[in-house]
Design a protein around this motif. Structure first.
Motif, PDB file in Angstrom:
ATOM      1  N   GLU A  80       0.830  -1.199   0.000  1.00 55.04           N
ATOM      2  CA  GLU A  80       0.000   0.000   0.000  1.00 55.04           C
ATOM      3  C   GLU A  80       0.866   1.252   0.000  1.00 55.04           C
ATOM      4  O   GLU A  80       0.442   2.308  -0.452  1.00 55.04           O
ATOM      5  N   GLN A  81       2.083   1.124   0.515  1.00 56.42           N
ATOM      6  CA  GLN A  81       3.033   2.234   0.547  1.00 56.42           C
ATOM      7  C   GLN A  81       4.326   1.764  -0.110  1.00 56.42           C
ATOM      8  O   GLN A  81       4.677   0.591  -0.032  1.00 56.42           O
ATOM      9  N   THR A  82       5.042   2.667  -0.748  1.00 56.21           N
ATOM     10  CA  THR A  82       6.267   2.272  -1.436  1.00 56.21           C
ATOM     11  C   THR A  82       7.307   1.731  -0.458  1.00 56.21           C
ATOM     12  O   THR A  82       8.105   0.876  -0.817  1.00 56.21           O
ATOM     13  N   LYS A  83       7.297   2.216   0.769  1.00 53.74           N
ATOM     14  CA  LYS A  83       8.259   1.739   1.759  1.00 53.74           C
ATOM     15  C   LYS A  83       7.668   0.648   2.652  1.00 53.74           C
ATOM     16  O   LYS A  83       8.283   0.242   3.612  1.00 53.74           O
ATOM     17  N   GLY A  84       6.485   0.177   2.315  1.00 52.84           N
ATOM     18  CA  GLY A  84       5.833  -0.844   3.119  1.00 52.84           C
ATOM     19  C   GLY A  84       6.568  -2.170   3.082  1.00 52.84           C
ATOM     20  O   GLY A  84       7.301  -2.478   2.143  1.00 52.84           O
ATOM     21  N   LYS A  85       6.368  -2.956   4.119  1.00 52.26           N
ATOM     22  CA  LYS A  85       7.006  -4.271   4.231  1.00 52.26           C
ATOM     23  C   LYS A  85       6.265  -5.252   3.322  1.00 52.26           C
ATOM     24  O   LYS A  85       5.046  -5.293   3.318  1.00 52.26           O
ATOM     25  N   PRO A  86       7.005  -6.060   2.551  1.00 49.32           N
ATOM     26  CA  PRO A  86       6.334  -7.036   1.685  1.00 49.32           C
ATOM     27  C   PRO A  86       5.807  -8.227   2.490  1.00 49.32           C
ATOM     28  O   PRO A  86       6.434  -8.652   3.458  1.00 49.32           O
ATOM     29  N   PHE A  87       4.656  -8.740   2.072  1.00 50.52           N
ATOM     30  CA  PHE A  87       4.044  -9.891   2.713  1.00 50.52           C
ATOM     31  C   PHE A  87       3.742 -10.963   1.679  1.00 50.52           C
ATOM     32  O   PHE A  87       3.249 -10.666   0.597  1.00 50.52           O
TER      33      PHE A  87
END
Length: 70
Positions: free
Chosen positions: A44-51
């Motif tokens: 959802e955010q460019t710096k968000g953690k991948p899941f």
């Protein structure tokens, strides 16, 4: 016919948790993600953690098993 219903602990897990569950090293996970072998949730955010999308991964496993077993 035997029906198996897997228990998915969470629909999305971090790379670290996926590594713990599968035994795959982090480098292999990142490589597989880049090759499309592991499905990840869109950030959802460019710096968000991948899941890792566990539901999608189980679906792939079911399709492969069905193809092999008929």
């Amino acid at each position: 016919m035997l029906t198996i219903i897997p228990v998915i602990p969470a629909p999305f897990v971090t790379y670290e948790e996926y590594s713990r569950v599968t035994g795959l090293p982090m480098g292999t996970i990142k490589d597989y993600v880049s090759k499309g072998k592991i499905i990840v949730k869109e950030k959802e955010q460019t710096k968000g953690k991948p899941f890792v999308n566990m539901v999608a991964m189980y679906e792939i496993a079911v399709r492969e098993a069905t193809k092999k077993l008929g």
